[in-house]
Write an enzyme that holds these catalytic residues in place. Structure first.
Site, PDB file in Angstrom:
ATOM      1  N   LYS A 140     -31.220  20.353  14.619  1.00  0.00           N
ATOM      2  CA  LYS A 140     -30.011  20.714  14.836  1.00  0.00           C
ATOM      3  C   LYS A 140     -29.343  20.560  16.266  1.00  0.00           C
ATOM      4  O   LYS A 140     -30.483  21.203  17.147  1.00  0.00           O
ATOM      5  CB  LYS A 140     -29.288  21.878  14.196  1.00  0.00           C
ATOM      6  N   ARG A 156      -1.488   7.188 -12.043  1.00  0.00           N
ATOM      7  CA  ARG A 156      -2.409   7.500 -12.849  1.00  0.00           C
ATOM      8  C   ARG A 156      -4.250   7.708 -12.657  1.00  0.00           C
ATOM      9  O   ARG A 156      -4.813   7.676 -13.523  1.00  0.00           O
ATOM     10  CB  ARG A 156      -2.774   5.495 -13.213  1.00  0.00           C
ATOM     11  N   ALA A 183       0.405  -1.152   0.066  1.00  0.00           N
ATOM     12  CA  ALA A 183       0.508   0.028   0.011  1.00  0.00           C
ATOM     13  C   ALA A 183       1.281   1.289  -0.285  1.00  0.00           C
ATOM     14  O   ALA A 183       0.726   2.386   0.505  1.00  0.00           O
ATOM     15  CB  ALA A 183      -0.763  -0.038   0.582  1.00  0.00           C
TER      16      ALA A 183
HETATM   17  C1  UD1 Z   1       0.485  -5.281 -10.169  1.00  0.00           C
HETATM   18  C2  UD1 Z   1       1.106  -5.719 -11.463  1.00  0.00           C
HETATM   19  C3  UD1 Z   1       0.555  -6.905 -12.669  1.00  0.00           C
HETATM   20  C4  UD1 Z   1      -0.912  -7.021 -12.106  1.00  0.00           C
HETATM   21  C5  UD1 Z   1      -1.434  -5.780 -11.332  1.00  0.00           C
HETATM   22  C6  UD1 Z   1      -2.694  -6.769 -10.763  1.00  0.00           C
HETATM   23  C7  UD1 Z   1       4.199  -5.927 -10.844  1.00  0.00           C
HETATM   24  C8  UD1 Z   1       4.728  -5.191 -11.013  1.00  0.00           C
HETATM   25  N1  UD1 Z   1       2.316  -5.707 -11.076  1.00  0.00           N
HETATM   26  O1  UD1 Z   1       0.312  -3.560 -11.497  1.00  0.00           O
HETATM   27  O2  UD1 Z   1       1.335  -7.312 -12.298  1.00  0.00           O
HETATM   28  O3  UD1 Z   1      -1.641  -7.669 -13.021  1.00  0.00           O
HETATM   29  O4  UD1 Z   1      -0.706  -5.488  -9.955  1.00  0.00           O
HETATM   30  O5  UD1 Z   1      -3.572  -4.931 -10.542  1.00  0.00           O
HETATM   31  O6  UD1 Z   1       3.555  -6.433  -9.212  1.00  0.00           O
HETATM   32  N2  UD1 Z   1       3.283  -0.658  -4.305  1.00  0.00           N
HETATM   33  C9  UD1 Z   1       4.101  -0.267  -3.193  1.00  0.00           C
HETATM   34  N3  UD1 Z   1       5.058   0.167  -3.660  1.00  0.00           N
HETATM   35  C10 UD1 Z   1       5.528   0.232  -5.010  1.00  0.00           C
HETATM   36  C11 UD1 Z   1       5.425   0.474  -5.977  1.00  0.00           C
HETATM   37  C12 UD1 Z   1       3.686   0.243  -6.129  1.00  0.00           C
HETATM   38  O7  UD1 Z   1       3.295  -0.756  -2.079  1.00  0.00           O
HETATM   39  O8  UD1 Z   1       6.991   0.835  -4.818  1.00  0.00           O
HETATM   40  C13 UD1 Z   1       1.374  -1.135  -4.231  1.00  0.00           C
HETATM   41  C14 UD1 Z   1       0.710  -0.162  -4.377  1.00  0.00           C
HETATM   42  O9  UD1 Z   1       0.961   0.685  -3.789  1.00  0.00           O
HETATM   43  C15 UD1 Z   1      -0.456  -1.011  -4.835  1.00  0.00           C
HETATM   44  C16 UD1 Z   1       0.790  -2.734  -4.884  1.00  0.00           C
HETATM   45  O10 UD1 Z   1       2.193  -2.112  -5.073  1.00  0.00           O
HETATM   46  O11 UD1 Z   1      -1.500  -1.377  -4.185  1.00  0.00           O
HETATM   47  C17 UD1 Z   1       0.599  -2.230  -6.831  1.00  0.00           C
HETATM   48  O12 UD1 Z   1       1.130  -1.528  -7.265  1.00  0.00           O
HETATM   49  P1  UD1 Z   1       0.374  -1.545  -8.580  1.00  0.00           P
HETATM   50  O13 UD1 Z   1       1.333  -0.030  -8.638  1.00  0.00           O
HETATM   51  O14 UD1 Z   1      -1.098  -0.203  -8.880  1.00  0.00           O
HETATM   52  O15 UD1 Z   1       0.967  -2.506 -10.191  1.00  0.00           O
HETATM   53  P2  UD1 Z   1      -0.434  -2.442 -11.011  1.00  0.00           P
HETATM   54  O16 UD1 Z   1       0.410  -1.900 -12.150  1.00  0.00           O
HETATM   55  O17 UD1 Z   1      -1.404  -3.057 -10.649  1.00  0.00           O
HETATM   56 MG    MG Z   2      -2.357  -1.486  -9.711  1.00  0.00          MG
END
Ligand code: UD1
Ligand code: MG
Length: 467
Positions: free
Chosen positions: A354, A15, A9
């Site tokens: 209120k 995005r 998290a």
């Molecule tokens: C990720 C997966 C993808 C999958 C998708 C499903 C990777 C590289 N890709 O992509 O294969 O299909 O989820 O939803 O894992 N986060 C961190 N630290 C970071 C980056 C992210 O804690 O440095 C957390 C984000 O807060 C999020 C989760 O990891 O809760 C997923 O990260 P996100 O950037 O949403 O990955 P996706 O591009 O969705």
């Molecule tokens: Mg994601």
């Protein structure tokens, strides 16, 4: 066997184009991360849950701290693999770990249990929850060792996907089970040689498979459970899916919801059987509604407690207050926070309360402002009554005794007490306390001038002839 759950998290959610960290964006009126923590808590104690925080870490910690979970910090967001590396100290001593994503909020507890059981039963090093999506764009794709074989050779991210693999439809949900020792042994070997220059957790599949370990895929039954929210549009798709489920759950429990696609019900709302919810109603926050109640169209209830056999007519706005059994509210009533109406009360159209308490059977049926007031059992507040509770600096209370009768269009200047059984004459401006059983008349005495109208008409007629 000891099981830990890590929730990723720490990401910013670029995005979403939003100031608020992604995992605090809400579906069904509740932060995505809180939904994910709820799922985790169905399987383990809060002490076995570790949330990885980073971007806006303090805000995220504060939002979920009451859940009693553990935290690890990822100071720089260098990818999902790097995020999980921060949990290694927490994981020491656990034999297995489930990894959840703070932006995948619709997962059912049964699915998570199925993942755990399958992973343990198969003695896998890594099990990946997957789904077949009509439109897999944006997700990582599963490369099975052979078509239809349970073993996985690796995961390829959308941005790194060669044209030849674009047709792969089995997606990575971002939800995994790991054998903790296998994870700890290999996670240090992740490299950032990919399109985003990050340490991808997804690369663990290829690393473990290449090391001869068992990496498996487990497809979910209902793909909606593993949808992620990376954009506002995706977030709204999940919000709609969750609200549909919520409405279906209430209907299955005996609540009638007309045109449920028009009704907005937050995730934690409770509704009793035989209650009727009309189209375009919103039930928000911690609202609880008893049985046999009707909420008519266009009413919005936020953090409300409503008893049994209540009728809330159209267009009411009701916030952080309580309505007890048998009361009739609206249409177009406004209850502001900290109001309480007891059994059998009538609050009619264009009445605003209120911080006001109305005793059992009290009535204010039309066009009134009642702020900071205590209205006694069975008292009747006439149309157009206004309580002047604010002197420009302080708020003051008005107490209306049991059985009192406030004539229409009265102004009650607080602090003020109208005694038990007292009357206030219509159109009075009451500035002094009224004793029990008294009549207060606070207006000029009416004067009738006999024959005045005929004289005026004659005068006007005379002037007209002259002109
Ligand atoms: C990720 C997966 C993808 C999958 C998708 C499903 C990777 C590289 N890709 O992509 O294969 O299909 O989820 O939803 O894992 N986060 C961190 N630290 C970071 C980056 C992210 O804690 O440095 C957390 C984000 O807060 C999020 C989760 O990891 O809760 C997923 O990260 P996100 O950037 O949403 O990955 P996706 O591009 O969705
Ligand atoms: Mg994601």
């Amino acid at each position: 066997m000891s099981l830990a759950i890590v929730i990723l998290a720490a990401g910013k959610g670029t995005r979403l184009k939003s100031k608020r960290p992604k995992v605090l964006h809400r579906i069904g009126g509740k932060a995505m991360l809180l939904h994910v923590i709820d799922q985790a808590r169905q399987l383990v104690d809060p002490a076995d849950i570790c949330v990885i925080v980073g971007h806006e870490a303090e805000a995220v910690r504060a939002a979920v701290a009451p859940q009693g979970v553990q935290f690890a910090e990822q100071a720089q967001q260098r990818g999902t693999g790097h995020a999980l590396q921060q949990a290694l100290p927490f994981l020491a001593g656990y034999t297995n770990v489930l990894v959840l994503s703070g932006d995948v909020p619709l997962l059912g507890a049964e699915t998570l249990e199925a993942l755990r059981d399958f992973h343990l039963c198969e003695q896998a090093a890594m099990t990946i929850l997957t789904a077949e999506l009509e439109n897999p764009f944006g997700y990582g794709r599963i490369i099975r060792r052979e078509p239809h074989a349970p073993e996985v050779a690796g995961i390829v991210e959308q941005k790194d996907l060669p044209a030849g693999q674009a047709a792969l439809r089995e997606i990575n949900s971002g939800i995994y089970a790991f054998a903790a020792p296998a994870l700890a042994a290999q996670i240090g070997r992740l490299q950032a040689n990919n399109a985003q220059g990050e340490l991808y957790l997804t690369d663990m599949a290829g690393l473990l498979a290449a090391a001869g370990q068992r990496v498996l895929a487990l497809p979910v039954r209902s793909p909606v459970e593993v949808l992620g929210a990376n954009t506002i549009a995706e977030l709204m798709t999940l919000d709609a899916a969750l609200r549909k489920q919520t409405a279906e759950r209430h209907m299955a429990a005996g609540v009638t919801i007309f045109q449920p696609h028009t009704v907005v019900i937050d995730a934690e709302v409770e509704i009793g059987a035989d209650t009727v919810i009309e189209p375009f109603v919103q039930l928000l926050g911690q609202t609880r509604i008893g049985p046999d109640t009707t909420v008519r169209s266009y009413s919005v209830l936020e953090d409300m407690t409503v008893g049994a056999d209540v009728v809330i007519r159209q267009g009411c706005i009701l916030q952080q207050s309580e309505i007890r059994a048998g009361s009739r509210i609206g249409p177009y009533a406004h209850m502001r926070p900290e109001s309480l109406v007891e059994e059998g009360v009538h609050v009619g159209n264009f009445v605003e309360l209120k911080k006001t308490h109305m005793g059992p059977g009290a009535k204010a049926n039309h066009l009134a402002y009642l702020g900071d007031a205590d209205i006694g059992v069975g008292a009747n507040v006439g149309a157009g009554t206004i309580v002047c509770n604010y002197d420009g600096v302080d708020k003051h209370r008005t107490v209306i005794g049991e059985g009192a009768f406030i004539g229409s269009d009265s102004v009650l200047v607080a602090p003020l007490t109208v005694g038990v059984g007292a009357y206030v004459a219509a159109a009075s401006c009451v500035t002094e306390d009224v004793p029990d059983g008294a009549l207060a008349v606070g207006r000029a005495r009416q004067v009738n001038k006999e024959g005045w109208a005929a004289k005026r008409r004659a005068r006007l007629l005379h002037r007209g002839k002259d002109g």
